[in-house]
Each structure stands twice: as structure tokens, then as C-alpha cells.
Write an enzyme that holds these catalytic residues in place. Structure first.
Site, short mmCIF file in Angstrom:
data_model
loop_
_atom_site.label_atom_id
_atom_site.label_comp_id
_atom_site.label_asym_id
_atom_site.label_seq_id
_atom_site.Cartn_x
_atom_site.Cartn_y
_atom_site.Cartn_z
N ARG A 1 10.59 -16.95 42.75
CA ARG A 1 11.64 -16.76 41.73
C ARG A 1 11.89 -15.26 41.49
O ARG A 1 11.19 -14.40 42.05
CB ARG A 1 11.22 -17.42 40.42
CG ARG A 1 10.00 -16.76 39.80
CD ARG A 1 9.55 -17.48 38.56
NE ARG A 1 8.86 -16.57 37.66
CZ ARG A 1 8.21 -16.94 36.57
NH1 ARG A 1 8.15 -18.22 36.25
NH2 ARG A 1 7.62 -16.05 35.79
N ILE B 1 12.77 -11.49 41.11
CA ILE B 1 13.00 -10.40 42.06
C ILE B 1 12.45 -10.76 43.44
O ILE B 1 13.06 -10.45 44.46
CB ILE B 1 12.35 -9.10 41.50
CG1 ILE B 1 13.12 -8.64 40.24
CG2 ILE B 1 12.34 -8.01 42.55
CD1 ILE B 1 12.49 -7.47 39.51
N ASP C 1 -3.16 -17.68 45.81
CA ASP C 1 -3.33 -16.76 44.68
C ASP C 1 -3.87 -15.46 45.27
O ASP C 1 -4.97 -15.44 45.85
CB ASP C 1 -4.33 -17.37 43.68
CG ASP C 1 -4.54 -16.47 42.47
OD1 ASP C 1 -4.31 -15.25 42.58
OD2 ASP C 1 -4.96 -17.00 41.42
N ASN D 1 5.27 -7.81 45.72
CA ASN D 1 6.14 -8.01 44.55
C ASN D 1 5.46 -8.75 43.39
O ASN D 1 5.81 -8.54 42.23
CB ASN D 1 7.40 -8.77 44.99
CG ASN D 1 8.14 -9.35 43.80
OD1 ASN D 1 8.84 -8.65 43.07
ND2 ASN D 1 7.96 -10.66 43.56
N LEU E 1 -2.87 -1.96 22.40
CA LEU E 1 -4.22 -1.84 22.95
C LEU E 1 -5.28 -2.37 21.98
O LEU E 1 -6.22 -3.04 22.39
CB LEU E 1 -4.51 -0.37 23.31
CG LEU E 1 -5.87 -0.09 23.94
CD1 LEU E 1 -6.05 -0.89 25.23
CD2 LEU E 1 -6.04 1.39 24.24
N ASN F 1 5.28 2.57 27.97
CA ASN F 1 6.01 1.65 27.10
C ASN F 1 5.06 1.09 26.06
O ASN F 1 3.94 0.65 26.40
CB ASN F 1 6.59 0.51 27.95
CG ASN F 1 7.79 -0.13 27.31
OD1 ASN F 1 8.33 0.38 26.32
ND2 ASN F 1 8.22 -1.23 27.87
N TYR G 1 -0.05 -2.89 31.69
CA TYR G 1 1.02 -2.99 32.71
C TYR G 1 1.36 -1.60 33.27
O TYR G 1 1.45 -1.41 34.48
CB TYR G 1 2.24 -3.64 32.05
CG TYR G 1 3.40 -3.91 32.97
CD1 TYR G 1 3.36 -4.94 33.90
CD2 TYR G 1 4.57 -3.14 32.90
CE1 TYR G 1 4.44 -5.21 34.74
CE2 TYR G 1 5.66 -3.41 33.73
CZ TYR G 1 5.59 -4.45 34.63
OH TYR G 1 6.66 -4.71 35.45
N THR H 1 15.78 -11.05 34.70
CA THR H 1 14.99 -12.13 35.31
C THR H 1 14.34 -12.93 34.17
O THR H 1 14.51 -12.61 32.99
CB THR H 1 13.83 -11.58 36.17
OG1 THR H 1 12.94 -10.86 35.31
CG2 THR H 1 14.31 -10.68 37.28
P1 NAD Z 1 8.58 -13.15 37.64
O1 NAD Z 1 7.55 -13.46 36.62
O2 NAD Z 1 9.90 -13.85 37.55
O3 NAD Z 1 7.98 -13.40 39.11
C1 NAD Z 1 6.68 -12.98 39.49
C2 NAD Z 1 6.16 -13.91 40.57
O4 NAD Z 1 4.83 -13.49 40.95
C3 NAD Z 1 6.04 -15.37 40.08
O5 NAD Z 1 6.64 -16.23 41.00
C4 NAD Z 1 4.54 -15.59 40.02
O6 NAD Z 1 4.14 -16.93 40.24
C5 NAD Z 1 4.03 -14.64 41.11
N1 NAD Z 1 2.60 -14.37 40.90
C6 NAD Z 1 2.00 -14.02 39.75
N2 NAD Z 1 0.66 -13.94 39.92
C7 NAD Z 1 0.42 -14.22 41.23
C8 NAD Z 1 -0.76 -14.31 42.01
N3 NAD Z 1 -1.97 -14.09 41.49
N4 NAD Z 1 -0.65 -14.65 43.32
C9 NAD Z 1 0.58 -14.88 43.86
N5 NAD Z 1 1.73 -14.81 43.17
C10 NAD Z 1 1.66 -14.49 41.85
O7 NAD Z 1 8.78 -11.57 37.60
P2 NAD Z 1 9.97 -10.62 38.13
O8 NAD Z 1 10.72 -10.13 36.96
O9 NAD Z 1 10.70 -11.23 39.26
O10 NAD Z 1 9.09 -9.38 38.63
C11 NAD Z 1 8.74 -9.16 39.98
C12 NAD Z 1 8.07 -7.81 40.11
O11 NAD Z 1 8.95 -6.79 39.62
C13 NAD Z 1 6.79 -7.68 39.29
O12 NAD Z 1 5.84 -6.92 40.02
C14 NAD Z 1 7.23 -6.95 38.05
O13 NAD Z 1 6.18 -6.26 37.45
C15 NAD Z 1 8.28 -6.03 38.63
N6 NAD Z 1 9.25 -5.50 37.65
C16 NAD Z 1 10.17 -6.33 37.05
C17 NAD Z 1 11.09 -5.78 36.15
C18 NAD Z 1 12.16 -6.60 35.49
O14 NAD Z 1 12.97 -6.03 34.75
N7 NAD Z 1 12.23 -7.90 35.70
C19 NAD Z 1 11.07 -4.42 35.86
C20 NAD Z 1 10.11 -3.63 36.47
C21 NAD Z 1 9.23 -4.18 37.38
#
Ligand code: NAD
Length: 443
Positions: A213, A215, A257, A284, A293, A343, A349, A384
């Protein structure tokens, strides 16, 4: 939740309050021309990058002008070779080139400034002048953002002139819609250009973690569109969604995982046995566990750190040690603006995401000259499920506090990952590129 600030009454109110109405961005569609209007190219005296840049822009099918058209008319891009600027006085060349034409930049146009990395300049005044380009580019990005136009600076190491094509094409095209005010460095590399620029990943195998799902899904789809076979990985609980993504894009699935103790070995065996290797690894998968904290539990720290950072280190170590990553393999990390600016409520994070940047910096030095590369994207506000869970006011403000006055889409991050993943991007190693529309908060 509906986007309340996008409704007509809310838009009228925002306009009355002086809030900018965002310009629609130009995103890539196969078959689209590189630019919406001709590109004007220029150079400061003594530069070395105009000719190679012109060759790339012409080969990409754009009309190249060497002087502004009489009577005005929109300009799709302004590309300026500033590498010849060797002193403060010579910075005037920026004013002389851009001042007469900047107001002609088309909606969704592009400014690209080319320079020499300051640390590659022997003379102090030369390094000063080249470093100064960054202030110019970042301010110009703020000036033209209202048109959905962007400005970026590309430092080209001496000897890396032949490695510019993938980056110039990316920045000028709709693929870079939300990449704004960045500084990109191209290093010397043997670079083979693809037979077909619409399928730069043909024949390549890519792994995308967290692909079910958000990104990750967009990254998987974009890499597949560009010709790659994509191994889509996610946790078993996401199995159904993962299978749908893989079926839609003609990829395959791996339910795993990434923090499991045997995950690196399972992954390496899978890639070796099914595909013989992996050409691009996109880390990703990531989570947030937001809390100040003082209130944060041990688990909120530990689980997050292991998913976002620890697992990626262990996986790469095995893929590199066992040569499962191809000789010209690409590693792409996903950081965050949070890891750069910090942040509130995200010490865990932001630590992990700054660590992703640390991995790029340290590992790129190890990989330099090897043919393999590591780079990362640092998304800003991307719409997202992760951002949908934010409190309403934080989310609505977060969307707009950038030079393009709008949130990014997962595809914007995906296009940037695809650019790093391409074989023709061998000159990119050690870059962390924000995909944030020049977010105005923080660093
Ligand atoms: P999301 O929560 O929609 O998707 C994350 C995916 O990672 C999920 O499908 C989840 O099941 C998978 N995942 C989590 N733990 C896992 C594990 N242990 N093993 C395998 N898969 C695992 O998040 P997103 O918004 O699509 O974010 C994707 C990436 O982009 C992340 O690294 C997030 O930190 C980064 N990011 C997102 C944003 C944003 O604005 N959405 C901004 C900055 C960075």
C-alpha cells in the site's frame, strides 16, 4: 475524510485570507513531451556543461533555444551552466541570464542550474561562488513555485559530464513534479544509456519492501512501468493486499517480516534462487510510533528502530556479502523530512530517518567506484494512510506549507526512486533527495 479546504466555499475563504491556490502539477504520462514549451539554455563564460546538457535536452526531444524568443512566449525550462563562475563578481552571470526571462517561465516549467561541487574547486573564490549557487536556486524555487514550477541545482564532478542524462531528463520531465529546491551531485561513473528511455529498467529485478500500500505500492507500480520485475514484500498480515498489487503490475510476492531474525537469509535465498540476483533494493517499509519522549514506551522506540533502520542494515549486509546485489546494483532508502528537520513527538522516527541518511553517507563511500550505488529519498507531506491518520489541523497545514502549496502524491516519491534505481543513474551515489515541494518548515 473529505478535503474540506478544497471545497469552493473554503477556497473562497482561503483566497480572501491570501492563501495561495496551488497550480496543478505536471506529472509524467508515457508519451508526453519532455517539456510544455521550448527550453532556453545558457552558460557563464568558461563553463564545461552546456554542450553535454544541450545534447541531452535535444536527444530527449525538446526544442532548444540559445536566446529568448522575440516578443516573449512561455519557456518550458531555463537551464544554466554556472560551472564557469569562478568569483563573486562572476555570479552576476546568474542575474544577467535569469533576470530578463524568469517571468516567462511556463506553468510547471523547470529551472536547472548546473555547477561544480564546491569541494572539487581548488581555488577558494571558485568554491565560494559555486556554493553561492545554492542560495540562488533555493530562493528562485520559492519565487516560481506558485506556477507549479521548480528549480534544482546539479553539481557535476569534473569528469562526470557524460553521466548527466538520467538526471537532466528526470528533472525536466513530469517525473520530478514534487522535487523542488534540491541539490544533486553527479559523480564520475561509467554509464550506459538505456535503449528505450520509457523502459529504463527493462530486464532488471527490483525488491520493494512495504509494497502492499501507500508509497511502497506506488514504487512497485512505477518500477514495473519502467520495465522491472518487482518482488513485492510485506508482512503476512498484508498478504491479500500484497497479492493484488503484484498481480496488477505483473510482479511476484514475498510475505516476510523484515525484522524476523532469519529475514536477511530468507530474502537473499529467495532472490538468488528465483532471479539469480537483485538489481535494485528499495527499503520502503517503515512505521511511525508518535509520542513525546517523556511518554514513549520502550517498545515504541525498539520496534520502530528495528523496522526503519536495523532491518535494512542487516539485509544489505547479507545482500552485499553474498553478492546477491548485482555488480551495478542500486540501494534506495526512504528517509523523511522529519529526519532532517526534526518533528515534535517523533524522536524515535526522526532518529531512524536520520540514520537512513547516515547509511547513505557512509555506505556510499564504501561503494564509490564499485558500480553499486546507494541513495535515498526524503519525502515531505505525501498523502497516504500514514498522513490520513494525522490530526485534522496538523494535516491541513502540513499539506500547504511548501513552495508548491500542495501535498505530494506517492507517485512523486516513486518516480524519484525509479530515477535512482536506473542503470543510467550510476553517477548518483550518496544523494539524499527530498520529495517535498520545498517544504518551508525546519532545516
Ligand atoms: P504505510 O504505513 O502506508 O506503508 C508502510 C508499509 O510497510 C505497510 O504496508 C506495512 O505493512 C509495511 N511494513 C511495516 N513493517 C514491516 C515489516 N516489519 N516488514 C515488512 N513490511 C513492513 O506508509 P507510507 O506512508 O506508504 O510510508 C512508506 C515509507 O515512506 C515509510 O518508510 C515512511 O516512513 C516514509 N515516509 C512517508 C511519508 C508520508 O508523508 N506518507 C513522509 C516521509 C516518509
Amino acid at each position: 475524510m473529505p478535503d474540506l479546504l478544497s471545497t469552493p466555499p473554503a477556497q473562497r475563504l482561503l483566497k480572501a485570507l491570501g492563501a495561495p491556490t496551488p497550480a496543478p502539477l505536471r506529472r509524467h504520462r508515457p508519451g508526453d513531451p519532455l517539456l510544455p514549451a521550448p527550453a532556453l539554455l545558457g552558460a557563464a563564460k568558461g563553463g564545461t556543461l552546456l554542450k553535454p546538457a544541450e545534447k541531452v535536452v535535444k536527444a530527449a526531444g525538446a526544442t532548444v533555444l540559445k536566446k529568448a524568443p522575440d516578443g516573449g512566449g512561455p519557456l518550458g525550462a531555463l537551464v544554466f551552466d554556472a560551472s564557469g563562475i569562478r568569483s563573486t563578481a562572476e555570479l552576476r552571470a546568474l542575474y544577467d541570464f535569469f533576470h530578463p526571462v524568469i517571468r516567462q517561465i511556463a506553468r510547471t516549467g523547470r529551472v536547472v542550474v548546473l555547477g561544480t561541487p564546491p569541494d572539487a574547486c581548488e581555488e577558494v573564490p571558485h568554491a565560494v561562488a559555486q556554493r553561492a549557487l545554492e542560495g540562488f536556486e533555493r530562493s528562485l524555487a520559492k519565487e516560481i513555485g506558485g506556477k507549479g514550477a521548480t528549480a534544482n541545482l546539479v553539481y557535476v564532478e569534473p569528469g562526470a559530464e557524460g553521466a548527466m542524462a538520467s538526471t537532466l531528463r528526470f528533472l525536466l520531465s513530469g517525473r520530478s513534479a514534487y522535487v523542488d529546491a534540491q541539490v544533486i551531485r553527479i559523480s564520475q561513473a561509467q554509464v550506459a544509456e538505456p535503449d528505450d528511455w520509457d523502459a529504463p529498467l527493462a530486464g532488471r529485478v527490483a525488491l520493494v519492501t512495504g509494497a502492499s500500500r501507500g508509497i511502497g505500492e506506488a514504487i512497485a507500480a512505477t518500477l514495473a512501468r519502467d520495465g522491472a520485475h518487482v518482488v513485492c514484500l510485506d508482512v503476512p498480515a498484508q498478504g491479500d493486499a500484497l497479492a493484488k498489487v503484484a498481480n496488477r503490475i505483473g510482479g511476484s510476492t514475498l510475505q516476510l517480516d523484515i525484522t524476523a531474525p532469519d529475514a536477511p537469509k530468507v530474502l537473499a535465498d529467495h532472490l538468488r534462487e528465483r532471479h539469480g540476483r537483485v538489481d535494485a533494493v528499495v527499503h520502503n517499509a517503515g512505521v511511525t510510533r508518535d509520542r513525546t519522549l517523556g511518554r514513549m514506551s520502550e517498545a515504541e522506540w525498539d520496534v520502530l528502530m528495528d523496522i526503519n533502520l536495523g532491518a535494512t542494515e542487516r539485509i544489505d549486509a547479507v545482500l552485499l556479502d553474498e553478492d546477491v546485489l548485482a555488480a551495478d546494483g542500486r540501494i534506495v532508502g526512504v528517509s523523511s523530512i522529519s529526519g532532517i528537520a526534526g518533528n515534535r513527538g517523533q524522536v524515535n522516527y526522526a532518529t531512524s530517518k536520520a540514520g537512513v541518511i547516515g547509511r547513505v553517507e557512509a555506505l556510499s563511500r564504501v561503494l564509490r567506484g564499485s558500480g553499486r550505488t546507494i541513495n535515498a529519498v526524503a519525502p515531505g507531506f505525501i498523502e497516504t494512510q500514514m498522513t490520513a491518520a494525522m490530526p485534522f489541523a496538523t494535516r491541513e497545514v502540513g499539506k500547504r506549507i511548501n513552495s508548491l502549496a500542495q501535498p505530494g502524491k506517492p507517485v512523486d516519491v516513486a518516480e524519484t526512486v525509479a530515477w535512482f534505481a536506473a542503470p543510467a543513474s550510476g553517477g548518483l551515489n550518496g544523494n539524499v533527495t527530498r520529495v517535498c515541494g520545498q517544504q518551508l518548515l525546519g532545516a
